[in-house]
Design an enzyme around this catalytic site. Structure first.
Site, PDB file in Angstrom:
ATOM      1  N   ASP A 539       0.863  -1.193   0.000  1.00  0.00           N
ATOM      2  CA  ASP A 539       0.000   0.000   0.000  1.00  0.00           C
ATOM      3  C   ASP A 539       0.900   1.244   0.000  1.00  0.00           C
ATOM      4  O   ASP A 539       2.130   1.127   0.122  1.00  0.00           O
ATOM      5  CB  ASP A 539      -0.851  -0.076   1.272  1.00  0.00           C
ATOM      6  N   GLU A 542       2.831   5.228  -3.793  1.00  0.00           N
ATOM      7  CA  GLU A 542       2.894   6.220  -4.894  1.00  0.00           C
ATOM      8  C   GLU A 542       4.244   6.912  -4.959  1.00  0.00           C
ATOM      9  O   GLU A 542       4.633   7.297  -6.072  1.00  0.00           O
ATOM     10  CB  GLU A 542       1.771   7.248  -4.703  1.00  0.00           C
ATOM     11  N   ASP A 615      -8.903   4.439  -2.046  1.00  0.00           N
ATOM     12  CA  ASP A 615      -9.848   4.782  -0.972  1.00  0.00           C
ATOM     13  C   ASP A 615     -11.139   5.379  -1.504  1.00  0.00           C
ATOM     14  O   ASP A 615     -11.309   6.602  -1.543  1.00  0.00           O
ATOM     15  CB  ASP A 615      -9.161   5.756  -0.003  1.00  0.00           C
TER      16      ASP A 615
HETATM   17  C1  NOJ Z   1      -4.569   3.379   2.712  1.00  0.00           C
HETATM   18  C2  NOJ Z   1      -5.168   2.277   1.889  1.00  0.00           C
HETATM   19  O1  NOJ Z   1      -5.718   2.784   0.703  1.00  0.00           O
HETATM   20  C3  NOJ Z   1      -6.206   1.556   2.725  1.00  0.00           C
HETATM   21  O2  NOJ Z   1      -6.768   0.526   1.970  1.00  0.00           O
HETATM   22  C4  NOJ Z   1      -5.573   1.017   3.995  1.00  0.00           C
HETATM   23  O3  NOJ Z   1      -6.556   0.426   4.788  1.00  0.00           O
HETATM   24  C5  NOJ Z   1      -4.926   2.173   4.764  1.00  0.00           C
HETATM   25  N1  NOJ Z   1      -3.980   2.832   3.934  1.00  0.00           N
HETATM   26  C6  NOJ Z   1      -4.239   1.698   6.048  1.00  0.00           C
HETATM   27  O4  NOJ Z   1      -3.234   0.812   5.765  1.00  0.00           O
END
Ligand code: NOJ
Length: 951
Positions: A539, A542, A615
């Protein structure tokens, strides 16, 4: 609207990492964010706008020609006289701006399959330009792209209306290609079978800012043009290399629709960017960013980007791949050109990148399949995934502890809901020190993984790319001692930033040693208490960096080889994904296929695993956007993609969650996930009827796994998208070019998802072509072309099978795909109007690479003249591994054949297999139209040739 990122919310002048419940509840009315750039803040883009203004003003012809949406202006760039020559498979020309006179080398490289690559940079650059993107993206690092034979290329010089024109012609088995280059001004037209399809610089926007010596600081002054210095919020980007951007117009002749360039939450058919009324008033941006709760219908950048665009009309499908990993902006306008017969539609696009070498591939198609062959011969297709990865993934931020994980798993069994993997978000670690465990919550991770594995499940843990700056943390210590982290802008020390663990550093994957070292962290002896049943989620790659411009690394931070982040930013997520893949690949011997989910991506990421759309919000609009985004990723070759089912932010009402499950099972990657402060969402918490409906949807995914796996096999060979916009399957049907309320899963299944909160709102379904279509569940049939409206209750979904398809399924309900491996198959034969059908099935062990040596079964099923036959596909390899796999699958049979839509009523099926013959009496069930006939227990084996004749 843009929802402010939790990472960018400023409190008392400081960036604050917490997001309040109040902010969440206000998600729908959040104010536009000033934390992300708009085009007014992007200096290189503004300079290209200014260049355009200048050439427009300088062009005397403009007043007559200004009717187009992208007015033509004469380019100040011309080909230097007598500079053009053919060198092997490359046409070389020197091009220069009529006032700067800096010589640029333009190379036009011809590939055998008709793809033409155009590259431009200074002939003698002051500094080398970043040119390694190709090394990370292209097959074989770009070294073996299948060049045309020099002897097949014919180079002609002619004078057309007083302008020198060079034409290079060549042919392959399908088409004749030619590239025409005019000298003054320089432009390039790509023709297929004498028809112009793509033009470069025909609108005069080609412009390359040559590298130049740094002027005296006095002269730089405020630098309003941002060539040497640019400010955004409190951040100043000082540029030691100065301006090095370039741009070009790429125009698609005879097209109205262009698609691709994900990831954006925008409609599939890309909108114009010069017109707020029907489009946007800003370009599509490609600059990977963490945009929490991103805005819908907005061309801003999101987590990943793939600079691949497809243009389609009823005759042809062509593509352009702009190979550049720096910040890139794409403007789109449309015009009609007067033509002898009628007005010719043209899509004009203008691409501008901040750094690197101009490197663009033009692909001629002409069919969709041809185009994907051409595209994936550059970037490689998606490899076969680990089979479990196609099952259902359960995630939330976070399951609390070991007991919680095992209880959820038990409850799934109790409620008869299959799932393949359960996921752990950041809180399982010891203070976000990745590759560690918080043993107070997970006292025995190995026992937990063993229990899960015993029940047929995998564990997926999150490993983010930030490394907590802590001298007692082995990973940071080693990374630091070896100099493996990205450096600050003077390369004097590590680039320090903040993420979940607060002070952190980031591995520099451009450094081959650093990347190798990072890969090793995944080995079983380094990632302690992880087992072979654990898989990975990358995660925040970027990379997401709190308190930094737009939440990512500053552009002038330094990578290995003294390159700036500016040149490589969009590669970062992919290189993190790649290093993880390489580590996971060598965890076991013999190697097994890794599964890794990444948030950030670029062209090439498809080789390393899946991605998701980041998200999103528990809102109907975001579910609709998921349809667009997953399709757009598929168009760009990133097949294994999905969205957080149910929405990450907020709490979905049960109806939304159910509809999202019903959609998610038709996306290549299927995972539920939600944020820390959301209510728990396990299906049983909703009670009936919701629980049963969710179970039914998930079970449907499992029933269809053989079809999914076979589609992934096809994609691994052909590069064809797995989920497809309607036009891809029905390329001549104009009505479908902008359709996105239905989509195809492979070439046989059309899904019309229910995307509205109002259950009484009808759904319009267009049944295309001359086929008949069948409702997958009721078997009702529709004779296309026809449009129908449906209202569905919450338990119903609209899924249709195209007449002429044979769909393999496995119908025994199990805990997970692991327990389905020896299950029998059911074949559904949906006959076409001519009483024929065909389909495929591919199976292998689902985890090793033995399929490369032939350890697989691939069958082709054909129904014609009242006979269903199974024959082995031409890809079958007669190897020892193939025989061993056949033996392993010896007892796996077809337990049922269901014939749908037969016009006749046969009474008996004669089964022929291995020289023996048997008869089975047939059963009928009537459908609304046509008839359904079930052949029970034909018990023909999956690995054998056989025949079932109906009498
Ligand atoms: C951002 C991610 O997009 C999300 O899916 C994840 O739960 C959180 N970071 C925490 O790790």
């Amino acid at each position: 609207m843009i929802i402010k990122s939790p990472f960018h919310t400023r409190v008392n002048g400081l960036f604050h990492t917490a997001i309040s419940a109040v902010l969440l509840s206000q998600v729908a009315q959040a104010a536009p964010s000033d934390d992300f750039k708009t085009t007014e803040n992007i200096a290189f883009y503004l300079r290209h706008q200014a260049f355009t203004e200048t050439i427009l003003q300088a062009d005397p012809a403009l007043s007559q020609e200004n009717s187009g949406e992208m007015p033509h202006a004469a380019s100040p760039y011309t080909v230097v006289s007598d500079s053009v020559y053919l060198n092997g498979h490359t046409l070389v020309a020197t091009v220069q701006h009529d006032s700067t006179k800096v010589p640029l080398r333009v190379e036009v490289i011809f590939l055998k399959n008709g793809t033409v690559r155009v590259r431009a940079q200074e002939e003698n650059p002051l500094l080398p330009r970043y040119d390694d993107t190709q090394k990370y993206v292209l097959r074989g690092e770009g070294n073996n792209l299948g060049y045309a034979l020099a002897s097949d290329l014919k180079h002609y010089r002619e004078l057309v209306d007083g302008v020198k024109v060079h034409t290079v012609r060549y042919t392959n088995e399908h088409s004749a290609f030619s590239v025409r280059i005019t000298e003054d001004p320089w432009s390039l037209t790509y023709l297929e079978n004498n028809k112009p399809i793509i033009e470069l610089n025909s609108k005069g926007r080609f412009h390359l800012e040559h590298l130049r010596p740094k002027p005296d600081p006095e002269t730089i002054g405020d630098d309003v043009s941002g060539e040497w210095k640019e400010t955004f919020l409190p951040f100043t980007d000082s540029k030691t290399r100065g301006p090095e951007s370039f741009g070009m117009d790429i125009n698609f002749i005879g097209f109205e629709h262009v698609y691709g360039i994900p990831g954006h939450a925008t409609p599939l058919s890309l909108k114009t960017t010069n017109n707020e009324k029907d489009g946007y008033n800003m370009p599509y941006r490609l600059w990977n960013l963490d945009v929490f709760g991103y805005e819908l219908d907005d061309p801003i950048s999101l987590y990943g980007s793939i600079p691949f665009m497809v243009a389609h009309n009823i005759d042809t499908t062509v593509g352009v791949f702009w190979l550049n990993a720096a910040e890139t902006l794409v403007d789109i306008t449309r015009e009609k050109r007067s033509n002898v017969d009628n007005d010719l539609p043209v899509v004009n696009t203008h691409w501008v990148s901040e750094a690197g070498v101009m490197d663009v591939f033009l692909m001629p198609g002409p069919s969709v399949a041809d185009l994907y062959r051409q595209y994936t011969s550059l970037i490689e297709p998606t490899p076969l995934p680990r089979e479990f990865a196609l099952g259902y993934h359960m995630c939330r931020w976070s399951y609390l502890d070991q007991e919680d994980v095992l209880t959820v798993s038990e409850k799934m069994h109790e409620h008869d809901i299959p799932y393949d993997a359960i996921w752990l978000d950041i809180d399982y670690t010891d203070g976000m020190r990745y590759f560690t465990w918080d043993y107070s919550k997970f006292p025995d991770p190995v026992a937990m993984q063993k229990q899960l594995a015993h029940d047929g499940h995998k564990l997926v843990t999150i490993i983010d790319p930030h490394v907590k700056r802590d001298s007692s943390y082995r990973v940071w210590k080693e990374g630091n001692e070896n100099g493996y982290f990205i450096k600050n802008n003077t390369s004097t020390k590590n680039y320090d930033g903040w993420c979940w663990p607060k002070e952190s550093n980031w591995v520099d994957y451009l450094n081959p040693e650093a990347s190798k070292w990072y890969s090793k962290q995944y080995h079983l002896d380094k990632y302690l208490d992880s087992t072979a049943d654990l898989f990975i989620w990358n995660d925040m790659n970027e990379p997401s960096i709190f308190r930094m411009p737009e939440g990512t690394a500053e552009k002038n931070t330094k990578h290995y080889g003294d390159w700036e982040h500016r040149q490589v930013h969009n590669l970062y997520g992919m290189l993190n994904h790649r290093a993880t893949f390489e580590g996971m690949l060598t965890r076991e011997s013999p190697r097994k296929r890794p599964f890794i989910l990444s948030r950030s991506y670029f062209a090439g990421s498809q080789r390393y695993g899946a991605i998701w759309t980041g998200d999103n919000i528990a809102d109907w609009g975001y579910m609709r956007a998921a349809v667009q985004m997953v399709l757009s990723n598929n168009i760009a070759g990133m097949h294994f993609s999905g969205a957080d089912v149910g929405g990450f932010v907020g709490n979905p009402e049960p109806e939304l969650l159910i509809r999202w499950y019903q959609l998610g099972i038709w996306h290549p990657f299927f995972r539920t996930h939600s944020k820390k402060d959301t209510k728990r969402r396990e299906p049983w918490l909703f009670g009936e009827p919701y629980l049963s409906i969710m179970r039914k949807a998930i079970c449907e995914r499992y029933r269809m796994l053989p079809y999914w796996y076979t589609l992934f096999r096809e994609a691994s060979l052909t590069g064809m998208p797995i989920v497809r916009p309607m036009w891809m399957e029905f390329p001549k049907d104009l009505d479908l070019f902008a359709k996105e309320n239905t989509f195809m899963v492979g070439s046989s299944i059309m899904v019309a998802p229910s995307l509205d909160s109002d259950l009484t709102k009808p759904i319009d379904v267009t049944f295309p072509s001359q086929e008949n279509w069948y409702n997958m569940y009721t078997h009702a049939s529709y004779f296309a072309p026809i449009k129908r409206r449906f209202v569905t209750d919450l338990a119903q979904t609209l899924v249709y099978v195209r007449g002429g398809s044979i769909i393999p399924t496995r119908e025994r309900q199990r805990r997970s795909s692991a327990f389905m491996k020896q299950d029998p198959f059911t074949l559904y034969v949906y006959v076409s109007r001519n009483d024929t059908a065909s389909g495929k099935l591919y199976i292998d062990d689902g985890e090793s690479y033995d399929y490369e040596k032939g350890a697989f079964i691939e069958r082709e099923f054909v129904y014609a003249e009242d006979k269903l036959i199974s024959r082995s596909s031409p890809f079958t390899m007669e190897s020892a591994e193939h025989k061993a796999f056949l033996d392993k699958m010896n007892n796996v049979c077809i337990e049922r054949v269901v014939m749908i839509g037969l016009t006749s009523q046969p009474t008996v099926a004669i089964i022929r297999e291995n020289g023996a013959e048997r008869e089975i009496l047939l059963e009928y069930g009537n459908c609304r139209t046509g008839s359904k006939c079930v052949i029970r227990d034909p018990t023909v084996c999956i690995g054998n040739d056989w025949e079932i004749a109906l009498n």
